[in-house]
Each structure stands twice: as C-alpha cells, then as structure tokens.
Write a protein that holds these residues in place. Structure first.
Motif, PDB file in Angstrom:
ATOM      1  N   PRO A   1       0.812  -1.227   0.000  1.00 30.85           N
ATOM      2  CA  PRO A   1       0.000   0.000   0.000  1.00 30.85           C
ATOM      3  C   PRO A   1       0.842   1.271   0.000  1.00 30.85           C
ATOM      4  O   PRO A   1       0.333   2.342   0.291  1.00 30.85           O
ATOM      5  CB  PRO A   1      -0.805  -0.132   1.297  1.00 30.85           C
ATOM      6  CG  PRO A   1       0.066  -0.950   2.180  1.00 30.85           C
ATOM      7  CD  PRO A   1       0.843  -1.878   1.300  1.00 30.85           C
ATOM      8  N   PHE A   2       2.127   1.169  -0.294  1.00 24.65           N
ATOM      9  CA  PHE A   2       2.924   2.393  -0.329  1.00 24.65           C
ATOM     10  C   PHE A   2       3.890   2.376  -1.513  1.00 24.65           C
ATOM     11  O   PHE A   2       4.063   1.351  -2.185  1.00 24.65           O
ATOM     12  CB  PHE A   2       3.679   2.589   0.984  1.00 24.65           C
ATOM     13  CG  PHE A   2       4.524   1.417   1.384  1.00 24.65           C
ATOM     14  CD1 PHE A   2       4.043   0.481   2.290  1.00 24.65           C
ATOM     15  CD2 PHE A   2       5.786   1.238   0.857  1.00 24.65           C
ATOM     16  CE1 PHE A   2       4.812  -0.609   2.647  1.00 24.65           C
ATOM     17  CE2 PHE A   2       6.565   0.143   1.217  1.00 24.65           C
ATOM     18  CZ  PHE A   2       6.071  -0.778   2.114  1.00 24.65           C
ATOM     19  N   ASN A   3       4.497   3.529  -1.758  1.00 24.66           N
ATOM     20  CA  ASN A   3       5.433   3.684  -2.872  1.00 24.66           C
ATOM     21  C   ASN A   3       6.776   4.122  -2.320  1.00 24.66           C
ATOM     22  O   ASN A   3       6.867   4.651  -1.216  1.00 24.66           O
ATOM     23  CB  ASN A   3       4.945   4.767  -3.829  1.00 24.66           C
ATOM     24  CG  ASN A   3       3.463   4.679  -4.034  1.00 24.66           C
ATOM     25  OD1 ASN A   3       2.990   3.816  -4.746  1.00 24.66           O
ATOM     26  ND2 ASN A   3       2.723   5.565  -3.373  1.00 24.66           N
ATOM     27  N   ILE A   4       7.803   3.924  -3.105  1.00 28.72           N
ATOM     28  CA  ILE A   4       9.117   4.444  -2.748  1.00 28.72           C
ATOM     29  C   ILE A   4       9.401   5.601  -3.686  1.00 28.72           C
ATOM     30  O   ILE A   4       9.239   5.491  -4.898  1.00 28.72           O
ATOM     31  CB  ILE A   4      10.196   3.356  -2.880  1.00 28.72           C
ATOM     32  CG1 ILE A   4       9.842   2.172  -1.985  1.00 28.72           C
ATOM     33  CG2 ILE A   4      11.567   3.917  -2.498  1.00 28.72           C
ATOM     34  CD1 ILE A   4      10.767   0.987  -2.143  1.00 28.72           C
ATOM     35  N   GLU A   5       9.771   6.743  -3.097  1.00 30.11           N
ATOM     36  CA  GLU A   5      10.040   7.926  -3.913  1.00 30.11           C
ATOM     37  C   GLU A   5      11.379   8.524  -3.527  1.00 30.11           C
ATOM     38  O   GLU A   5      11.939   8.208  -2.481  1.00 30.11           O
ATOM     39  CB  GLU A   5       8.946   8.981  -3.686  1.00 30.11           C
ATOM     40  CG  GLU A   5       7.573   8.552  -4.140  1.00 30.11           C
ATOM     41  CD  GLU A   5       6.611   9.723  -4.100  1.00 30.11           C
ATOM     42  OE1 GLU A   5       6.787  10.646  -4.897  1.00 30.11           O
ATOM     43  OE2 GLU A   5       5.701   9.704  -3.259  1.00 30.11           O
ATOM     44  N   ALA A   6      11.877   9.395  -4.375  1.00 27.12           N
ATOM     45  CA  ALA A   6      13.079  10.154  -4.047  1.00 27.12           C
ATOM     46  C   ALA A   6      12.848  11.595  -4.452  1.00 27.12           C
ATOM     47  O   ALA A   6      12.134  11.865  -5.419  1.00 27.12           O
ATOM     48  CB  ALA A   6      14.289   9.589  -4.785  1.00 27.12           C
ATOM     49  N   ASP A   7      13.427  12.531  -3.683  1.00 24.99           N
ATOM     50  CA  ASP A   7      13.353  13.929  -4.118  1.00 24.99           C
ATOM     51  C   ASP A   7      14.534  14.198  -5.056  1.00 24.99           C
ATOM     52  O   ASP A   7      15.304  13.303  -5.374  1.00 24.99           O
ATOM     53  CB  ASP A   7      13.304  14.888  -2.920  1.00 24.99           C
ATOM     54  CG  ASP A   7      14.569  14.841  -2.075  1.00 24.99           C
ATOM     55  OD1 ASP A   7      15.548  14.192  -2.499  1.00 24.99           O
ATOM     56  OD2 ASP A   7      14.579  15.449  -0.991  1.00 24.99           O
ATOM     57  N   ARG A   8      14.663  15.467  -5.486  1.00 20.96           N
ATOM     58  CA  ARG A   8      15.689  15.759  -6.496  1.00 20.96           C
ATOM     59  C   ARG A   8      17.098  15.491  -5.986  1.00 20.96           C
ATOM     60  O   ARG A   8      17.988  15.188  -6.760  1.00 20.96           O
ATOM     61  CB  ARG A   8      15.572  17.215  -6.969  1.00 20.96           C
ATOM     62  CG  ARG A   8      14.404  17.406  -7.915  1.00 20.96           C
ATOM     63  CD  ARG A   8      14.523  18.706  -8.690  1.00 20.96           C
ATOM     64  NE  ARG A   8      13.306  18.924  -9.452  1.00 20.96           N
ATOM     65  CZ  ARG A   8      12.236  19.527  -8.963  1.00 20.96           C
ATOM     66  NH1 ARG A   8      12.244  19.987  -7.727  1.00 20.96           N
ATOM     67  NH2 ARG A   8      11.154  19.676  -9.699  1.00 20.96           N
ATOM     68  N   SER A   9      17.286  15.610  -4.666  1.00 26.49           N
ATOM     69  CA  SER A   9      18.626  15.374  -4.133  1.00 26.49           C
ATOM     70  C   SER A   9      18.889  13.882  -3.905  1.00 26.49           C
ATOM     71  O   SER A   9      19.980  13.508  -3.500  1.00 26.49           O
ATOM     72  CB  SER A   9      18.819  16.162  -2.830  1.00 26.49           C
ATOM     73  OG  SER A   9      17.939  15.675  -1.840  1.00 26.49           O
ATOM     74  N   GLY A  10      17.889  13.026  -4.175  1.00 25.61           N
ATOM     75  CA  GLY A  10      18.102  11.580  -4.073  1.00 25.61           C
ATOM     76  C   GLY A  10      17.646  10.973  -2.764  1.00 25.61           C
ATOM     77  O   GLY A  10      17.699   9.758  -2.598  1.00 25.61           O
ATOM     78  N   ARG A  11      17.175  11.815  -1.810  1.00 22.52           N
ATOM     79  CA  ARG A  11      16.723  11.260  -0.528  1.00 22.52           C
ATOM     80  C   ARG A  11      15.496  10.381  -0.728  1.00 22.52           C
ATOM     81  O   ARG A  11      14.590  10.709  -1.480  1.00 22.52           O
ATOM     82  CB  ARG A  11      16.379  12.393   0.449  1.00 22.52           C
ATOM     83  CG  ARG A  11      17.610  13.025   1.081  1.00 22.52           C
ATOM     84  CD  ARG A  11      17.221  13.850   2.275  1.00 22.52           C
ATOM     85  NE  ARG A  11      16.142  14.795   1.947  1.00 22.52           N
ATOM     86  CZ  ARG A  11      15.302  15.303   2.833  1.00 22.52           C
ATOM     87  NH1 ARG A  11      15.368  14.951   4.098  1.00 22.52           N
ATOM     88  NH2 ARG A  11      14.382  16.170   2.465  1.00 22.52           N
TER      89      ARG A  11
END
Ligand SMILES: [Zn+2]
Length: 186
Positions: free
Chosen positions: A122-132
């Motif tokens: 029920p969840f996703n893995i994401e990253a922001d522009r800095s890669g976090r």
C-alpha cells in the motif's frame, strides 16, 4: 456585378473571393457555432500524496546513491561468498542476496524515475531531487462516487500500468502519472 477571372462568384447575394477580396451584399453565415464548454468531459480525478516519510538509518537519510552502492557491494559480496561456500548456502543467505538485489534495483529506478511502485504493497518508494528516499502513500477521492482512489497496477506482468482505482466500483479508474506530484517531504 463584374466577373473577372480572378474571382469566384456564385450568385448576386454571394461571396466573391478574388483579387479584390470582397464580400458584397451578402451574409456570411458559417453554420451554428456553439461552445458547449466541457460539460461532457469525463470528471477529473485527483490523487495526492497523503503521507510521506523520509527513510533514515541511524538518523541518516537513505539516498538512491547509497542504495545502489550498498546494494551493489552486498550483491557482489554475496556472489563471491556463494562461489566459496556453495555447500553451505542457507536460507538467510539467499534472503540477504535478494535484499541486496532489491536495494540495487530500487536505487537504479529511483535515480531514473524518482518513483517506484512495489506491487501489492500500500505504499510507494520515492526520491526527491537530491536523491533522498521516501516511503509514501498516495490516495484520492473518487469523483464519481464516495469511494476512495488507490493506486493499482493493472496489465500483463511485464507491462503493468498504474491506475488510480476506486475502492467501491473498480470501473472508476484513471491512469496515474507520478510526475504530477510535488517533491516528497517529511
Ligand atoms: Zn467510484
């Protein structure tokens, strides 16, 4: 009315188009032009990130690059150990190998798309522009009924497409584009 060769002329109350570009004694009427607006357009569904949490290990943010490096090192290390200890291959070892492979694949996908769906979770893995790296939940309200929209991956195994799908009526679904989301934070 003159009728030279440069004119298209049809009748006295007509449109004359030629060198003079003249419209004489006539009404120019082009059908009935109505603008009905977009009342017949399908309702637009909006889904948004309802929850997101930065992934940390010992207080340090986990980044996509970190996943790739540790996944890659772990994977190569595991392979080297397998070659050396083939007879003693244990369940835990296979689990470790799978985990390092998972880190490597997710890390690469995060660098490329900054959004990774893990099917059936029920969840996703994401990253922001800095890669976090972030764990997020994305939901919305169905515009056709009072159901909730949740992300579902539909289609053949190697070509799944992510939809925002209604929990009450599975016919209520919209293609989901993760690039419309803002940067994750949390
Ligand atoms: Zn619905």
């Amino acid at each position: 009315m003159e009728n030279d060769s440069n004119q298209i002329n049809s009748g006295s109350h007509s449109i004359n188009i030629g060198s003079g570009n003249s419209v004489k004694n006539s009404n120019l009427h082009v059908g009935d032009v109505h603008n009905y607006g977009d009342t017949n357009a399908p309702p637009v569904a909006t889904v948004d990130r309802v929850q997101s949490k930065a992934v940390t290990v010992l207080g340090q943010p986990v980044t996509a690059g970190w996943l790739i490096v540790s996944g890659g090192v772990g994977f190569i290390g595991s392979l080297a150990s397998i070659v050396g200890l083939w007879q003693h291959l244990s369940f835990w070892f296979v689990l470790l190998l799978s985990f390092t492979m998972f880190c490597l694949i997710v890390g690469i996908a995060l660098v490329r798309n900054r959004f990774v769906r893990i099917p059936y979770l029920p969840f996703n893995i994401e990253a922001d522009r800095s890669g976090r790296m972030f764990i997020s939940r994305i939901e919305g309200n169905c515009p056709l009924c009072d159901g909730k929209l949740k992300l579902r991956d539909i289609g053949p195994k190697d070509h799944k497409v992510t939809y925002a799908r209604c929990t009450r009526n599975p016919d209520h679904m919209w293609k989901f584009d993760f690039t419309v989301l803002d940067e994750p934070e949390g």
